[in-house]
Motif scaffolding. Structure first.
Motif, PDB file in Angstrom:
ATOM      1  N   TRP A 132       0.868  -1.180   0.000  1.00 25.60           N
ATOM      2  CA  TRP A 132       0.000   0.000   0.000  1.00 25.60           C
ATOM      3  C   TRP A 132       0.903   1.228   0.000  1.00 25.60           C
ATOM      4  O   TRP A 132       1.433   1.614   1.045  1.00 25.60           O
ATOM      5  CB  TRP A 132      -0.901  -0.047   1.232  1.00 25.60           C
ATOM      6  CG  TRP A 132      -1.997   0.978   1.318  1.00 25.60           C
ATOM      7  CD1 TRP A 132      -2.184   1.878   2.312  1.00 25.60           C
ATOM      8  CD2 TRP A 132      -3.078   1.182   0.411  1.00 25.60           C
ATOM      9  NE1 TRP A 132      -3.303   2.638   2.090  1.00 25.60           N
ATOM     10  CE2 TRP A 132      -3.883   2.228   0.926  1.00 25.60           C
ATOM     11  CE3 TRP A 132      -3.450   0.595  -0.796  1.00 25.60           C
ATOM     12  CZ2 TRP A 132      -5.031   2.680   0.282  1.00 25.60           C
ATOM     13  CZ3 TRP A 132      -4.590   1.057  -1.431  1.00 25.60           C
ATOM     14  CH2 TRP A 132      -5.357   2.074  -0.906  1.00 25.60           C
ATOM     15  N   GLU A 162      -2.098   3.985  -3.425  1.00 31.63           N
ATOM     16  CA  GLU A 162      -3.162   4.759  -2.792  1.00 31.63           C
ATOM     17  C   GLU A 162      -3.386   6.061  -3.558  1.00 31.63           C
ATOM     18  O   GLU A 162      -4.514   6.524  -3.680  1.00 31.63           O
ATOM     19  CB  GLU A 162      -2.809   5.051  -1.337  1.00 31.63           C
ATOM     20  CG  GLU A 162      -3.919   5.771  -0.597  1.00 31.63           C
ATOM     21  CD  GLU A 162      -3.577   6.035   0.850  1.00 31.63           C
ATOM     22  OE1 GLU A 162      -4.486   6.432   1.610  1.00 31.63           O
ATOM     23  OE2 GLU A 162      -2.405   5.859   1.240  1.00 31.63           O
ATOM     24  N   SER A 187      -2.961   6.952   4.208  1.00 30.17           N
ATOM     25  CA  SER A 187      -2.645   5.968   5.251  1.00 30.17           C
ATOM     26  C   SER A 187      -1.385   5.170   4.930  1.00 30.17           C
ATOM     27  O   SER A 187      -0.866   4.471   5.796  1.00 30.17           O
ATOM     28  CB  SER A 187      -3.827   5.007   5.424  1.00 30.17           C
ATOM     29  OG  SER A 187      -4.100   4.322   4.206  1.00 30.17           O
ATOM     30  N   SER A 188      -0.922   5.245   3.699  1.00 36.43           N
ATOM     31  CA  SER A 188       0.304   4.535   3.320  1.00 36.43           C
ATOM     32  C   SER A 188       1.514   5.259   3.896  1.00 36.43           C
ATOM     33  O   SER A 188       1.535   6.478   4.000  1.00 36.43           O
ATOM     34  CB  SER A 188       0.425   4.447   1.795  1.00 36.43           C
ATOM     35  OG  SER A 188       0.412   5.734   1.219  1.00 36.43           O
ATOM     36  N   CYS A 435      -2.717  -1.852   3.344  1.00 33.45           N
ATOM     37  CA  CYS A 435      -4.100  -1.388   3.521  1.00 33.45           C
ATOM     38  C   CYS A 435      -4.843  -2.300   4.481  1.00 33.45           C
ATOM     39  O   CYS A 435      -5.645  -1.838   5.278  1.00 33.45           O
ATOM     40  CB  CYS A 435      -4.813  -1.344   2.161  1.00 33.45           C
ATOM     41  SG  CYS A 435      -6.511  -0.720   2.256  1.00 33.45           S
ATOM     42  N   SER A 436      -4.564  -3.582   4.415  1.00 32.26           N
ATOM     43  CA  SER A 436      -5.175  -4.559   5.324  1.00 32.26           C
ATOM     44  C   SER A 436      -4.099  -5.511   5.801  1.00 32.26           C
ATOM     45  O   SER A 436      -3.165  -5.842   5.050  1.00 32.26           O
ATOM     46  CB  SER A 436      -6.289  -5.341   4.619  1.00 32.26           C
ATOM     47  OG  SER A 436      -7.303  -4.478   4.151  1.00 32.26           O
ATOM     48  N   GLN A 448     -12.864  -5.456  -0.266  1.00 35.61           N
ATOM     49  CA  GLN A 448     -13.785  -4.447   0.230  1.00 35.61           C
ATOM     50  C   GLN A 448     -14.370  -3.689  -0.950  1.00 35.61           C
ATOM     51  O   GLN A 448     -13.647  -3.286  -1.862  1.00 35.61           O
ATOM     52  CB  GLN A 448     -13.061  -3.494   1.179  1.00 35.61           C
ATOM     53  CG  GLN A 448     -12.542  -4.169   2.443  1.00 35.61           C
ATOM     54  CD  GLN A 448     -11.762  -3.217   3.334  1.00 35.61           C
ATOM     55  OE1 GLN A 448     -11.602  -2.042   3.012  1.00 35.61           O
ATOM     56  NE2 GLN A 448     -11.276  -3.723   4.454  1.00 35.61           N
ATOM     57  N   LYS A 451     -12.893  -0.518  -3.180  1.00 39.90           N
ATOM     58  CA  LYS A 451     -11.507  -0.232  -2.814  1.00 39.90           C
ATOM     59  C   LYS A 451     -10.564  -1.107  -3.637  1.00 39.90           C
ATOM     60  O   LYS A 451     -10.978  -2.091  -4.237  1.00 39.90           O
ATOM     61  CB  LYS A 451     -11.293  -0.467  -1.319  1.00 39.90           C
ATOM     62  CG  LYS A 451     -12.020   0.546  -0.438  1.00 39.90           C
ATOM     63  CD  LYS A 451     -11.621   0.383   1.017  1.00 39.90           C
ATOM     64  CE  LYS A 451     -12.294   1.431   1.893  1.00 39.90           C
ATOM     65  NZ  LYS A 451     -11.893   1.304   3.308  1.00 39.90           N
ATOM     66  N   CYS A 454      -5.795  -4.445  -2.645  1.00 40.93           N
ATOM     67  CA  CYS A 454      -4.988  -4.595  -1.434  1.00 40.93           C
ATOM     68  C   CYS A 454      -5.812  -4.349  -0.175  1.00 40.93           C
ATOM     69  O   CYS A 454      -5.312  -4.568   0.930  1.00 40.93           O
ATOM     70  CB  CYS A 454      -3.797  -3.639  -1.466  1.00 40.93           C
ATOM     71  SG  CYS A 454      -2.660  -3.963  -2.832  1.00 40.93           S
ATOM     72  N   CYS A 455      -7.037  -3.874  -0.332  1.00 38.16           N
ATOM     73  CA  CYS A 455      -7.916  -3.624   0.812  1.00 38.16           C
ATOM     74  C   CYS A 455      -8.960  -4.733   0.853  1.00 38.16           C
ATOM     75  O   CYS A 455      -9.761  -4.869  -0.071  1.00 38.16           O
ATOM     76  CB  CYS A 455      -8.581  -2.251   0.698  1.00 38.16           C
ATOM     77  SG  CYS A 455      -7.396  -0.878   0.593  1.00 38.16           S
ATOM     78  N   TYR A 456      -8.938  -5.512   1.916  1.00 34.63           N
ATOM     79  CA  TYR A 456      -9.796  -6.690   1.967  1.00 34.63           C
ATOM     80  C   TYR A 456     -10.110  -7.036   3.419  1.00 34.63           C
ATOM     81  O   TYR A 456      -9.499  -6.515   4.368  1.00 34.63           O
ATOM     82  CB  TYR A 456      -9.120  -7.877   1.274  1.00 34.63           C
ATOM     83  CG  TYR A 456      -7.689  -8.082   1.702  1.00 34.63           C
ATOM     84  CD1 TYR A 456      -7.383  -8.749   2.883  1.00 34.63           C
ATOM     85  CD2 TYR A 456      -6.642  -7.597   0.928  1.00 34.63           C
ATOM     86  CE1 TYR A 456      -6.074  -8.921   3.288  1.00 34.63           C
ATOM     87  CE2 TYR A 456      -5.324  -7.765   1.327  1.00 34.63           C
ATOM     88  CZ  TYR A 456      -5.044  -8.429   2.498  1.00 34.63           C
ATOM     89  OH  TYR A 456      -3.751  -8.596   2.902  1.00 34.63           O
ATOM     90  N   ASP A 457     -11.075  -7.911   3.589  1.00 39.86           N
ATOM     91  CA  ASP A 457     -11.405  -8.487   4.888  1.00 39.86           C
ATOM     92  C   ASP A 457     -10.993  -9.948   4.884  1.00 39.86           C
ATOM     93  O   ASP A 457     -10.940 -10.600   3.829  1.00 39.86           O
ATOM     94  CB  ASP A 457     -12.905  -8.358   5.176  1.00 39.86           C
ATOM     95  CG  ASP A 457     -13.346  -6.905   5.277  1.00 39.86           C
ATOM     96  OD1 ASP A 457     -12.624  -6.124   5.913  1.00 39.86           O
ATOM     97  OD2 ASP A 457     -14.399  -6.565   4.700  1.00 39.86           O
TER      98      ASP A 457
END
Length: 772
Positions: A132, A162, A187-188, A435-436, A448, A451, A454-457
């Motif tokens: 990220w 990002e 946030s990176s 990111c996650s 997610q 997004k 790289c952004c995941y649950d």
């Protein structure tokens, strides 16, 4: 360049008897000026002011061009000289677009293309687990093309941007301020900067004002090794930066040549005069001294000990690239002119011929470095990995911590040495920029909505599925005979389930079966003891003993349904069950018929009992039983029962059971038992009101009622019971029906024989018509 030309001209091995001349133009990093210079060089005139040292007696048309150092100006120049096939060799223009030979057919370079640098940067970022990141680039051909390749490679290796912003050093302050705001909001914690050193200087100045430290910078070769950029970083914003630079090189005699330069001793005074005045902040012309308030240059100032970027030997890799470019032209001319001890000076030099020979040259420099160009005019791509490590005096030490070699297999291209790296904020641990967080084994990634990838649950794998790697994008279904463990990271062998003797349910059913067997044996013993008494003799003692024997077999056959199923146990349990119950029903049916026949025999003039005497009774039991034996033999011969692993009833366990084989055979066995039971029930029901002294039919009727009720109830209970419970239900039905027959038919008689012996006499039976 001057050093290389002077070295070649003094050589007796390379171009003997021939001296190279040169023209030097300053493009001022301007595309417009570059186009004018290119036209001047292609036309062979001196319309553009130049500093020259003409040692040629040939045409002034240039044969090769060394430069420029900027990708944009090189593109402008290459566009002009390309149609004339004039070779152009750049030591520092890295844009991958210049490798396109359809647009720039005569362009070559001695520095690797940004195509390789961008991919190397992506691999470097991936190596440290940064998925990220933010990206800043110079808004020109160098930055835009380089970042485009980085972005493409980053997506391939799972890195997300990002943000990706561009600016140029001449942009208004509000545009650069927007970039600062984007960095603040992000946030990176890692920033990839594909910037020229001039743009980096502008950005550093603005970042210092906002005290934006703590970010991990990843840089391109244009600024990562620039000492002036490090000097401008007063607030240590770039401490711990890591990036790529062309490998270190050493050209013998280069430092001494620079330190020995004297404008007063050189024929080419214009460029050296300007160089000297800048180096020592002085002026040769007295008329400018008062205005500039500077001292007068003598031309004999000493450069030894002087600290200046112009004589900084850390730039030797760039010097070496120029050096190799000049020697590449010299070797091509040496080959064309057929030089040995002398050269063919009468040969006409065609730029296209020179270009072809430069493309095909392959030589070793005096430092042992191999020089050649690939089909795109690029050299082999090698980079050193540089880490900015602050020193105690506040300066920056450029530490080589690894090497990238694009010629090696992909998994071996990046080689980090075992050196301690310094990261942002002088940390020794690798920063985290994701990111996650990583999904642990046993879970899978779910993106997610809206997004980047790289952004995941992280979602736990479902039952029967596993993931045994970090950041798995899917869960794998376990093989049919395996199941996932509690952590969902390993498939384990499913537990085999069958009704065993050791478990509580199996033990209770075993005890019940043995109790039934023992109880039957006790009843048989009582009947044998009282075999000569009226109550035993009046109820067909032979059929009674045969019925007790068949009941004993019924109780014992329930044991065959327990334990691990095998080929023999599967065949035995179903056939033993079918034959023993038919034997039992045959005996009960015989006793019922005997009651009916006895009633008819008591009528005046009736001799019916001779048609159903002991012999006929035995034959009827034998025939009824043989019919079931034939059915069982046919079943076993055609399609017998077999052990089967049931994987569908219960997902997390293997149910070991006996498959029926032929369903027709199974239902024929059950149907035959049911037919006898119903027939026996009907006869007993019809005989229930016969005279009391022979009325055993009431007990048979009640026992058959229990028998039929048990097995009618068994069918839905068996179907709805999962796993080993279905076997337990079947055993329970066998035991319940067997106990029903034993208790209903024999216990009343045992009660009279043991507790009411006064009723077990012929006189008492005749007088009181006792129910048997």
């Amino acid at each position: 360049m001057l050093f290389a030309i002077e070295e070649i001209n003094n050589s007796t091995n390379l171009l003997p008897g021939i001296s190279l001349g040169y023209k030097i133009y300053d493009t001022c990093d301007s595309n417009a000026r570059s186009v004018g210079v290119a036209l001047a060089l292609a036309n062979g005139n001196d319309t553009v002011p130049a500093s020259s040292k003409v040692l040629c007696n040939k045409s002034a048309q240039v044969k090769a061009i060394i430069g420029d150092t900027s990708s944009s100006t090189c593109m402008a120049t290459a566009t002009i000289v390309g149609p004339f096939n004039i070779p152009q060799i750049s030591p520092f223009a890295t844009c991958a677009c210049l490798s396109d030979k359809s647009k720039y057919p005569s362009f070559l370079r001695t520095i690797p293309s940004d195509y390789y640098q961008s991919r190397a940067l992506a691999q470097l970022v991936k190596h440290f687990g940064w998925t990220w990141v933010g990206a800043i680039r110079t808004n020109d051909d160098y930055g835009n093309n380089g970042m485009a390749t980085f972005t493409e490679t980053a997506q391939q290796v799972g890195i997300c941007l990002e943000y990706s912003v561009a600016f140029f050093r001449t942009d208004p302050p509000n545009k650069i301020q927007k970039i600062i705001d984007i960095i603040k909001r992000s946030s990176s914690k890692v920033i990839v900067a594909f910037l020229s050193y001039l743009d980096m200087d502008v950005l550093i100045n603005r970042l210092s004002h906002h005290n934006l430290s703590g970010y991990q910078w990843v840089g391109s070769e244009a600024w990562i090794f620039d000492s002036q950029t490090a000097e401008m970083d007063k607030h240590h914003v770039l401490d711990g930066a890591i990036g790529l630079f062309i490998p270190k090189a050493h050209v013998r005699g280069m430092r001494e040549f620079i330190l020995d330069l004297k404008p007063v001793n050189s024929l080419d005074t214009d460029i050296l005069t300007e160089f000297w005045e800048t180096l020592f902040s002085c002026k040769f012309k007295q008329s400018n001294l008062l205005a500039e308030n500077q001292s007068k240059c003598t031309g004999h100032e000493d450069m030894i000990g002087l600290q200046h970027g112009f004589i900084d030997m850390t730039l030797m890799p760039i010097f070496n690239n120029i050096y190799k470019g000049v020697y590449a032209v010299a070797h091509a001319l040496h080959s064309i002119l057929g030089c040995n001890k002398t050269c063919n000076k009468t040969m006409q030099l065609d730029p296209f011929m020179i270009l072809q020979h430069i493309r095909n040259i392959n030589f070793i420099t005096k430092e042992g470095e191999e020089v050649y160009f690939n089909v795109d005019g690029d050299p082999p791509a090698k980079y050193e990995i540089i880490n900015w490590q602050p020193t105690e005096n506040g300066a920056v030490d450029f530490v080589i911590v690894g090497l990238y070699d694009a010629s090696l297999p992909e998994d071996k291209q990046l080689n980090l040495q075992n050196k301690s790296l310094i990261w942002a904020m002088n940390l020794t641990q690798v920063p985290v920029s994701v990111c996650s967080e990583k999904c642990s084994p046993g879970t899978r990634k779910v993106l997610q909505k809206g997004k980047p990838v790289c952004c995941y649950d992280c979602i736990r794998c479902a039952d029967g599925e596993i993931s045994n790697i970090t950041d798995s994008i899917s869960c794998v279904q376990c093989p049919p005979e395996f199941w996932s463990n509690h952590r969902r990271d390993v498939c384990v062998k499913k537990e085999a389930e069958f009704l065993s003797y050791e478990e509580m349910m199996g033990a209770l059913l075993t005890v019940a079966s043995l109790c039934g067997t023992s109880m039957t044996a006790v009843v048989a013993f009582i009947f044998f003891t009282y075999r000569k008494t009226p109550i035993v003799r009046a109820n067909n003692s032979e059929l009674s003993f045969l019925l007790l024997f068949s009941l004993t077999l019924c109780f014992l056959c329930s044991l065959t349904f327990m334990g691990r199923p095998s080929e023999w146990s599967c065949m035995l349990r179903h056939t033993a069950f079918g034959i023993t119950f038919v034997l039992c029903m045959s005996c009960v049916l015989g006793k019922t018929v005997v009651v009916l026949m006895a009633f008819r025999a008591s009528l005046p003039g009736s001799n019916v009992m001779k048609w159903f005497g002991p012999t006929q009774q035995r034959l009827s039991v034998l025939i009824f039983t043989l019919i079931q034996v034939v059915i069982c033999v046919l079943w076993l011969a055609i399609s017998p029962p077999f052990p089967f692993k049931n994987l569908k009833v219960v997902k997390d366990r293997i149910i070991l059971e006996c498959a029926l084989g032929s369903a027709v055979g199974f239902w024929a066995v059950l149907g035959y038992i049911g037919f006898l039971a119903v027939f026996c029930f009907i006869l007993a029901f019809l005989a229930r009101k016969l005279p009391d002294n022979f009325n055993e039919a009431k007990f048979i009727t009640f026992s058959m009622l229990i028998f039929c009720a048990v097995w009618l109830t068994f069918i839905p209970a068996y179907v709805s019971s999962p796993g080993k419970l279905s076997v337990a239900v079947e055993i329970f039905a066998i035991l319940a029906s067997s106990f029903g027959l034993l208790i209903c038919i024999f216990i009343p008689k045992c009660y009279i024989m043991l507790l009411r012996p006064e009723k077990n006499t012929k006189k008492y039976i005749i007088r009181n018509k006792v129910n048997f």
